[in-house]
Design a protein around this motif. Structure first.
Motif, PDB file in Angstrom:
ATOM      1  N   VAL A  87     -36.084 -10.945 -18.518  1.00 22.38           N
ATOM      2  CA  VAL A  87     -34.999 -10.358 -17.730  1.00 22.38           C
ATOM      3  C   VAL A  87     -35.562  -9.137 -17.007  1.00 22.38           C
ATOM      4  O   VAL A  87     -35.870  -8.121 -17.637  1.00 22.38           O
ATOM      5  N   ASP A  88     -35.740  -9.251 -15.687  1.00 27.66           N
ATOM      6  CA  ASP A  88     -36.346  -8.196 -14.875  1.00 27.66           C
ATOM      7  C   ASP A  88     -37.655  -7.731 -15.512  1.00 27.66           C
ATOM      8  O   ASP A  88     -38.576  -8.522 -15.668  1.00 27.66           O
TER       9      ASP A  88
ATOM     10  N   GLY B 129     -32.911 -11.897 -12.992  1.00 30.59           N
ATOM     11  CA  GLY B 129     -32.557 -10.497 -12.787  1.00 30.59           C
ATOM     12  C   GLY B 129     -32.289 -10.182 -11.335  1.00 30.59           C
ATOM     13  O   GLY B 129     -32.368 -11.052 -10.459  1.00 30.59           O
ATOM     14  N   ASP B 130     -31.983  -8.902 -11.105  1.00 32.51           N
ATOM     15  CA  ASP B 130     -31.763  -8.473  -9.718  1.00 32.51           C
ATOM     16  C   ASP B 130     -33.053  -8.009  -9.064  1.00 32.51           C
ATOM     17  O   ASP B 130     -33.046  -7.515  -7.947  1.00 32.51           O
TER      18      ASP B 130
ATOM     19  N   HIS C  84     -30.181 -12.691  -9.777  1.00 30.58           N
ATOM     20  CA  HIS C  84     -28.797 -12.375 -10.133  1.00 30.58           C
ATOM     21  C   HIS C  84     -28.126 -11.697  -8.946  1.00 30.58           C
ATOM     22  O   HIS C  84     -28.562 -10.636  -8.498  1.00 30.58           O
TER      23      HIS C  84
ATOM     24  N   SER D 208     -27.774  -8.741 -16.037  1.00 32.86           N
ATOM     25  CA  SER D 208     -28.746  -9.830 -15.889  1.00 32.86           C
ATOM     26  C   SER D 208     -29.045 -10.504 -17.221  1.00 32.86           C
ATOM     27  O   SER D 208     -29.328 -11.707 -17.272  1.00 32.86           O
TER      28      SER D 208
END
Length: 393
Positions: free
Chosen positions: A213-214, A232-233, A251, A280
């Motif tokens: 996640v990221d 993730g972003d 995301h 996320s």
């Protein structure tokens, strides 16, 4: 109780205190990427959380100057105590003037005063263990209000994402095969390094799908593995991780805006876009659950109520509900490391036995006494074999 201040060699006329170049950023996690040991970290972070404090301690700055209150009193956040325990001076609640510093400006922390050359920049409160302890005691009184706000946010999220939570409506298809497999989701949060190290035998045997996640994708790479999926972003993951060959899921906000999409596409990668409210890590868990993962192991995510609040986001209600959604599939990494015991395959045991017997034979054959023993053993074995064949025939 006075906080011990580490002093560094300084030029003539700079005065007493902690001296170093200022590194200024309103986002603590962005600042820690370029912060160097001996720098003075200048941040604007109300209710400094544990993850951010751990990241600062890892870099070992000469001091931390926070323009906001590190403990606002809303709840007993964990970050300030971590910095104090690490021996890092913290000038707290220095005000917006601290953020007027330019990156690289030489600054001097002299007690509660912050100077840049001959210019007085700001005045704050120099935190020590006693001050933090008193503020944390007062902050515990704010927990009831925060729990009420948490419950309100939870109901709001249910109204917004009812179809996604209950029926999985809106979860995009991915090419990574998770059906019937274990899925290890890594967030660069609480104790992620220790948990990844403890899970090495589990990862080696079960070969779970590794989801970063990221910045969790970089954590997986640092641990010597390669992520299969990155969600993730895309604001804290490195280009190296994005180029490692993992499938990318960006995301996006519920209205479809995806600030991280342009960055991924600029690398020549075509990602999957997942519009959803919440965090996320919620998106990663919902994606794993909807894709048929048999077990979801979480590394670095939130477990206790204080950890949820310490994240400092209203959207943490989504994390709570997501955990209810995935239900019995979700296991915390610590639970896996405590309950899991590496199994030794039967073929490995046979191989070890054969190798041991060969080693014993070689050792006996290399000595006179051993050769005599082998001759006696061969004679006895010949007698036994003769008796067996006589009975059979």
């Amino acid at each position: 109780m006075a906080l011990p201040i580490r002093r560094r060699p300084r030029a003539s006329g700079t005065g007493p205190g902690v001296v170093g170049p200022a590194r200024v950023d309103r986002r603590t996690k962005t600042l820690t990427k370029r912060l160097q040991p001996g720098d003075v970290a200048v941040i604007d972070h109300a209710d400094l959380d544990k993850v951010s404090a751990d990241a600062l301690v890892t870099v070992r700055p000469a001091a931390v100057v926070n323009a906001s209150a590190s403990i606002s009193g809303r709840y007993p956040n964990l970050g300030p105590q971590i910095l104090i325990d690490a021996g890092i001076p913290v000038l707290d609640d220095a005000g917006p003037e601290a953020m007027t510093l330019i990156d690289g400006d030489p600054v001097r922390l002299d007690g509660p005063e912050l100077w840049s050359g001959e210019r007085h920049v700001a005045t704050g409160t120099l935190l020590d263990a006693e001050t933090v302890r008193a503020q944390m005691h007062d902050a515990r009184a704010g927990l009831a209000v925060q729990i009420e706000a948490f419950a309100t946010n939870t109901m709001e999220f249910i109204r917004k994402e009812r179809d996604l939570l209950l029926d999985g409506v809106g979860v995009p298809p991915i090419t990574t095969d998770l059906d019937g497999r274990h899925c290890l989701i890594v967030v660069r949060g609480y104790h992620y390094r220790e948990d990844l190290e403890a899970l090495r035998p589990y990862i080696r045997e079960y070969r779970p799908v590794l989801v970063g996640v990221d910045g969790g994708a970089d954590a997986i790479l640092e641990a010597g593995h390669r992520p299969d999926l990155i969600v993730g972003d895309m604001d804290s993951v490195s280009d190296r991780a994005l180029r490692c060959g993992a499938e990318i899921v960006v995301h996006a906000y519920r209205d479809g805006r995806a600030p991280g999409l342009a960055r991924v596409e600029a690398l020549g990668i075509t990602p999957v876009v997942f519009p959803a409210a919440g965090t996320s890590e919620d998106v990663a868990m919902l994606l794993a659950d909807d894709s048929g993962a048999e077990l979801i192991v979480a590394v670095g995510t939130h477990v206790t109520l204080v950890e949820f609040l310490d994240k400092g986001r209203d959207g943490q209600a989504s994390t709570f509900l997501t955990r209810l959604r995935v239900g019995g599939k979700l296991v915390d990494a610590k639970g896996v490391s405590q309950l899991y015991r590496a199994r030794i395959p039967g073929r490995l045991l046979v191989t070890m036995l054969l190798v041991g017997m060969l080693a014993l034979f070689a050792a006996l054959a290399s000595t006179p006494a051993g050769q005599v023993w082998l001759q006696v053993f061969a004679a006895r074995w010949d007698d036994v074999w003769t008796a067996i064949t006589g009975i059979v025939t």
